[in-house]
Each structure stands twice: as C-alpha cells, then as structure tokens.
Scaffold this motif. Structure first.
Motif, PDB file in Angstrom:
ATOM      1  N   ALA A  43       0.823  -1.203   0.000  1.00 44.32           N
ATOM      2  CA  ALA A  43       0.000   0.000   0.000  1.00 44.32           C
ATOM      3  C   ALA A  43       0.859   1.255   0.000  1.00 44.32           C
ATOM      4  CB  ALA A  43      -0.933  -0.003   1.212  1.00 44.32           C
ATOM      5  N   LEU A  44       1.971   1.234   0.738  1.00 43.26           N
ATOM      6  CA  LEU A  44       2.854   2.399   0.782  1.00 43.26           C
ATOM      7  C   LEU A  44       3.466   2.679  -0.587  1.00 43.26           C
ATOM      8  CD1 LEU A  44       4.365   4.568   2.408  1.00 43.26           C
ATOM      9  CD2 LEU A  44       6.122   2.853   2.902  1.00 43.26           C
ATOM     10  N   ILE A  45       4.019   1.638  -1.224  1.00 46.98           N
ATOM     11  CA  ILE A  45       4.636   1.829  -2.542  1.00 46.98           C
ATOM     12  C   ILE A  45       3.587   2.251  -3.564  1.00 46.98           C
ATOM     13  CG2 ILE A  45       5.757   0.606  -4.447  1.00 46.98           C
ATOM     14  CD1 ILE A  45       7.313  -0.983  -2.368  1.00 46.98           C
ATOM     15  N   SER A  46       2.408   1.634  -3.511  1.00 51.49           N
ATOM     16  CA  SER A  46       1.338   2.005  -4.438  1.00 51.49           C
ATOM     17  C   SER A  46       0.927   3.460  -4.249  1.00 51.49           C
ATOM     18  CB  SER A  46       0.138   1.079  -4.236  1.00 51.49           C
ATOM     19  OG  SER A  46      -0.933   1.454  -5.069  1.00 51.49           O
ATOM     20  N   GLY A  47       0.799   3.888  -2.989  1.00 50.66           N
ATOM     21  CA  GLY A  47       0.425   5.271  -2.723  1.00 50.66           C
ATOM     22  C   GLY A  47       1.485   6.258  -3.181  1.00 50.66           C
ATOM     23  N   LEU A  48       2.757   5.933  -2.912  1.00 50.43           N
ATOM     24  CA  LEU A  48       3.838   6.818  -3.342  1.00 50.43           C
ATOM     25  C   LEU A  48       3.915   6.904  -4.869  1.00 50.43           C
ATOM     26  CD1 LEU A  48       6.652   5.799  -0.816  1.00 50.43           C
ATOM     27  CD2 LEU A  48       5.346   7.933  -0.850  1.00 50.43           C
ATOM     28  N   GLN A  49       3.765   5.762  -5.533  1.00 51.65           N
ATOM     29  CA  GLN A  49       3.798   5.770  -6.992  1.00 51.65           C
ATOM     30  C   GLN A  49       2.639   6.576  -7.567  1.00 51.65           C
ATOM     31  OE1 GLN A  49       3.937   1.722  -8.363  1.00 51.65           O
ATOM     32  NE2 GLN A  49       6.046   1.404  -7.718  1.00 51.65           N
ATOM     33  N   SER A 269       8.431   7.419 -21.924  1.00 51.26           N
ATOM     34  CA  SER A 269       9.682   7.659 -22.645  1.00 51.26           C
ATOM     35  C   SER A 269      10.296   9.004 -22.288  1.00 51.26           C
ATOM     36  CB  SER A 269       9.435   7.586 -24.161  1.00 51.26           C
ATOM     37  OG  SER A 269       8.518   8.582 -24.571  1.00 51.26           O
ATOM     38  N   THR A 270       9.470   9.995 -21.977  1.00 49.57           N
ATOM     39  CA  THR A 270      10.002  11.319 -21.629  1.00 49.57           C
ATOM     40  C   THR A 270      10.408  11.400 -20.164  1.00 49.57           C
ATOM     41  OG1 THR A 270       7.739  12.116 -21.247  1.00 49.57           O
ATOM     42  CG2 THR A 270       8.695  12.503 -23.421  1.00 49.57           C
ATOM     43  N   THR A 276      11.940   4.012 -14.526  1.00 51.48           N
ATOM     44  CA  THR A 276      12.903   3.013 -14.067  1.00 51.48           C
ATOM     45  C   THR A 276      12.852   2.870 -12.552  1.00 51.48           C
ATOM     46  OG1 THR A 276      14.372   3.477 -15.943  1.00 51.48           O
ATOM     47  CG2 THR A 276      15.343   2.372 -14.031  1.00 51.48           C
ATOM     48  N   ALA A 277      12.712   4.010 -11.859  1.00 48.36           N
ATOM     49  CA  ALA A 277      12.609   3.967 -10.399  1.00 48.36           C
ATOM     50  C   ALA A 277      11.333   3.253  -9.961  1.00 48.36           C
ATOM     51  CB  ALA A 277      12.638   5.391  -9.835  1.00 48.36           C
ATOM     52  N   GLN A 281      11.028  -0.140  -7.734  1.00 49.50           N
ATOM     53  CA  GLN A 281      10.191  -0.254  -6.532  1.00 49.50           C
ATOM     54  C   GLN A 281       9.313  -1.500  -6.600  1.00 49.50           C
ATOM     55  OE1 GLN A 281       8.068   3.469  -6.304  1.00 49.50           O
ATOM     56  NE2 GLN A 281       9.584   4.374  -4.937  1.00 49.50           N
ATOM     57  N   ASN A 282       8.713  -1.738  -7.759  1.00 48.52           N
ATOM     58  CA  ASN A 282       7.865  -2.922  -7.906  1.00 48.52           C
ATOM     59  C   ASN A 282       8.672  -4.211  -7.734  1.00 48.52           C
ATOM     60  OD1 ASN A 282       5.539  -1.411  -8.406  1.00 48.52           O
ATOM     61  ND2 ASN A 282       5.908  -1.346 -10.605  1.00 48.52           N
ATOM     62  N   THR A 283       9.890  -4.212  -8.274  1.00 52.08           N
ATOM     63  CA  THR A 283      10.746  -5.388  -8.135  1.00 52.08           C
ATOM     64  C   THR A 283      11.113  -5.636  -6.679  1.00 52.08           C
ATOM     65  OG1 THR A 283      11.668  -4.995 -10.350  1.00 52.08           O
ATOM     66  CG2 THR A 283      12.917  -6.439  -8.874  1.00 52.08           C
ATOM     67  N   SER A 284      11.452  -4.553  -5.970  1.00 50.82           N
ATOM     68  CA  SER A 284      11.796  -4.708  -4.551  1.00 50.82           C
ATOM     69  C   SER A 284      10.588  -5.163  -3.744  1.00 50.82           C
ATOM     70  CB  SER A 284      12.335  -3.380  -3.998  1.00 50.82           C
ATOM     71  OG  SER A 284      11.348  -2.357  -4.064  1.00 50.82           O
TER      72      SER A 284
END
Length: 413
Positions: A43-49, A269-270, A276-277, A281-284
């Motif tokens: 939830a934290l990563i989803s919210g930050l993203q 792309s822009t 990439t970040a 995050q998703n990978t971690s």
C-alpha cells in the motif's frame, strides 16, 4: 465449543491446534507480522507511486503527438566536380520550423476511435513576448480548447486568482509571471510573436503549477488566438492524449505512430528515469513478498513438523481405527490453512492500522499527507490468498510424513 457439525478432519485439526495453544499463537503472530509487512509495503509503494505519477502528469498528457522533424539534407558540389573526383557533401542540420500536424482533425478522430484512448486535445504552442509598459518577458504560448484540455490537465484546480474560463480576448498567466510584471486579474498584457503578430489580452486567471519555472514562463490562451498569433491558421503544433491505463501509454503511443505516422511520445519515454525507479520499486516489493512468504512457510512447516512428532501416538490410534491416509493428510493441511488464514486476517488489520498511523504522522513540507492512502480490496485478497497457499504448501511435507506413519510403530513408539 461444539464442533459436532464439522467434518472429522476439521474436528481433529482444530483440536490439535487448541492443545498446542502457545505454539499456535506464536505461529499466527508470525504469519500476521509477515502479512502486515506485505500489506504495509504494497500500500505504501502504491500510494507513493500514485502520488509521483499524479505530480508528473498534473501538467502534461499521457501521450503527446508532434509533427515530424525536418530531415537533414546534403549540399553537393554538383556541376563543379571534375570527372573522376569523389563528390564531397556537407551535412547541415535544418532549422526546425514551427509547423502544424498534417490533417490533424482526421488524425484526432482516428485516435479517439481507439478503445484505450480517453481524450485527445489539440494544442497550438510556440514562443511569444509579453509586454506591459517598459517590462517584457519571453513566454511559452499555449493555445487550447478549454473543454478538452481541462480533461487532460486539471488547470481549473490550479487557479489561485480569477477563473479558468477562456475567451478569445483573455489569457491565463502563472504566479511568477504575474509577480514579475506586477499584474493581477483584469489587467491587460500585449502579446507579440516573431512573425510580427500581436494582440492585447486581459488576464482571466492566475495559476500555480507547483513549479516556479513553469509559473514564470507559461501562458494559456484560446486555440484560435494562438493560431492567429503563431501564423498557424487552423493548425496545431501538438495533441495531448490521455489513456485509460497510464502504464500502457508507451504501447498505445507506438500503436498511434504505426496507425497514423505521427510521432507520439509517451510520458514513460520522456520520464525514463522516473519509470525506471517505479519498476525498481515494484521489483523490490515483489522480493519482499517472496522472502516474507518464505519465512512464513518455514515457520508453519517447522511447527507442524513438531506437531507430527508430538501427535504420532494419536495419529497411530486414528489410523488403527480405520482413518485413511488421505484424511490424515487433510488434517495437517487444514492446520496449515487455518494458521495462515487466521494470521492473514490479523496481519491485514495490523497493516491497515500501521498505515493509518504512518499517514497521520508523516507529512510533506506543505503539511499534506506524504502519500494517498489507497486500500484496495484486491490487496487484502492477494495477501489472504498468498498466505493460505503458503500455509498449505508448508503443511504438505509434514502432512505426507504423518500419513506415512505406520500405526503399530506410532502406537508403540
């Protein structure tokens, strides 16, 4: 607790768990902590993203369509070259002129027909000079159709003075530009462009895009006004597109280019470094889920292995009474599933509680929450499914060991 209505395997599984209350509580607590970590981090990563992407896309579309660039040309010696000589060539980078997307109305209609596309907004943009008295500033002139553009960029929410209503005789300016020129809503500014066109417009609203540089150079006018100033009668220099799934923007952009021949740049792309970040995050997050699930599996497996040793005599008696090996296996599989399920429910509640406390205690410098708290039901369903499957998988080995016990050896052992 009356359990006579339960199947036999359930009765035995619950009894084994109740007889080992302490170890049952410990393993449920361990599963709960693991699930709480998964829920909290997801939830934290989803919210930050979501917050990052919202900021990135707050002032741009998901995809931007641009006219093709001018190609390089060769300047050859031609008739001056002598026979047998190698003709030399000088590559000269051509000047990128302001030009319109060819047949943009047809292109826009074609793109709107794509199921992934939500909005297509034409834009006529270029450079201009804004003048008030003896003061002048170079600005970026953006001509828009408010009804469409405001569905791409929610400019009305960024207005701090006046309104976002635009007519042919009005304009919107940023807070920094208004401060530099000393103007407010209702004042008039003169706009002029390199081709000699100029006009005087009244300030309808002052906006804050959250970026000092953008607030100092961006101005918005109606599409027809920009077309007149930039000598683009009926033309547009770009089109902003929004899609249903922001993460599919690059795929949709490639489809648009293949179907129309117009250059299409997605926000992915822009903003390659940001994307990439996000991918990292998703990978971690996936790695955290894997290792937490692995630790939960080892915990459940170790507890059930001990239960098999402790209850070997009872298992032998049950086998001697005619209980099948399959029923013995189901007893231990049920224990694994119950431990994981109860721990998952407790962990989900714990994770939500920690998330709420975290959101209330950690804020941005302006006092707003650090991230948007998004509690999707799918997240809890995934946590429950992951924990249950992990519990069943962890219980498989002890269950098979229990089912293979010889009744005579187990009873006399």
């Amino acid at each position: 607790m009356h359990t006579t209505w339960l199947p036999f395997e359930w009765i035995v599984a619950i009894r084994f768990l109740r007889e080992g209350r302490l170890q049952t509580l410990f393993i449920i607590a361990g599963v709960a902590l693991g699930v709480a970590v998964i829920v909290f981090m997801s939830a934290l990563i989803s919210g930050l993203q979501t917050g990052f992407i919202r900021r990135v896309l707050s002032a741009q579309g998901h995809i931007q369509l641009l006219p093709p660039k001018e190609v390089t040309r060769l300047l050859r010696m031609g008739a001056s070259a002598r026979p047998g000589e190698v003709e030399a060539a000088t590559v000269q980078v051509p000047l990128q002129r302001l030009k319109s997307i060819d047949q943009w109305q047809a292109v826009a209609q074609q793109i709107r027909s794509m199921p992934e596309v939500l909005v297509v907004s034409p834009v006529a943009g270029g450079s201009a000079l804004v003048v008030r008295g003896v003061a002048s500033r170079a600005v970026s002139l953006v001509g828009i159709e408010p009804a469409l553009y405001y569905r791409v960029v929610n400019l009305p929410d960024k207005i701090v003075q006046g309104s976002a209503d635009l007519t042919g005789s009005e304009m919107l300016v940023g807070t920094e530009l208004a401060a530099d020129l000393g103007v407010r809503v209702g004042d008039k500014l003169r706009l002029s462009t390199a081709n000699g066109a100029d006009t005087t417009l009244a300030i309808a609203g002052i906006f804050d895009l959250g970026n000092k540089a953008a607030n100092g150079r961006s101005t918005f006018v109606s599409l027809r006004t920009a077309q007149s100033l930039l000598a683009l009668p009926g033309g547009v220099t770009s089109m902003d597109v929004t899609v249903r799934d922001v993460y599919a923007a690059e795929v949709v952009a490639q489809r648009i280019t293949a179907a129309t021949g117009v250059d299409a740049d997605s926000w992915i792309s822009t903003n390659a470094e940001l994307f990439t970040a996000i991918t990292a995050q998703n990978t971690s997050n996936d790695a955290i889920r894997f290792f937490v699930g692995l630790s939960v599996a080892f915990g459940i497996a170790s507890v059930l292995a001990v239960v098999v040793v402790q209850k070997s005599r009872e298992i032998g008696i049950l086998r001697a009474m005619g209980i099948s090996r399959g029923q013995v296996m189901r007893v231990f599989l049920l224990q694994g599933g119950l431990l994981a399920g109860l721990g998952s429910v407790a962990g989900s509640l714990l994770g939500v509680g920690v998330l709420v406390l975290w959101q209330r205690s950690v804020h941005n410098p302006d006092g707003t929450p650090l991230f948007a708290l998004v509690l999707e039901p799918a997240l809890f369903g995934q946590a429950l499914a992951l924990a249950t499957v992990t519990g069943l998988a962890a219980a498989l080995a002890p269950a098979r060991r229990a089912a293979r016990l010889d009744p005579v050896v187990a009873i006399h052992g």
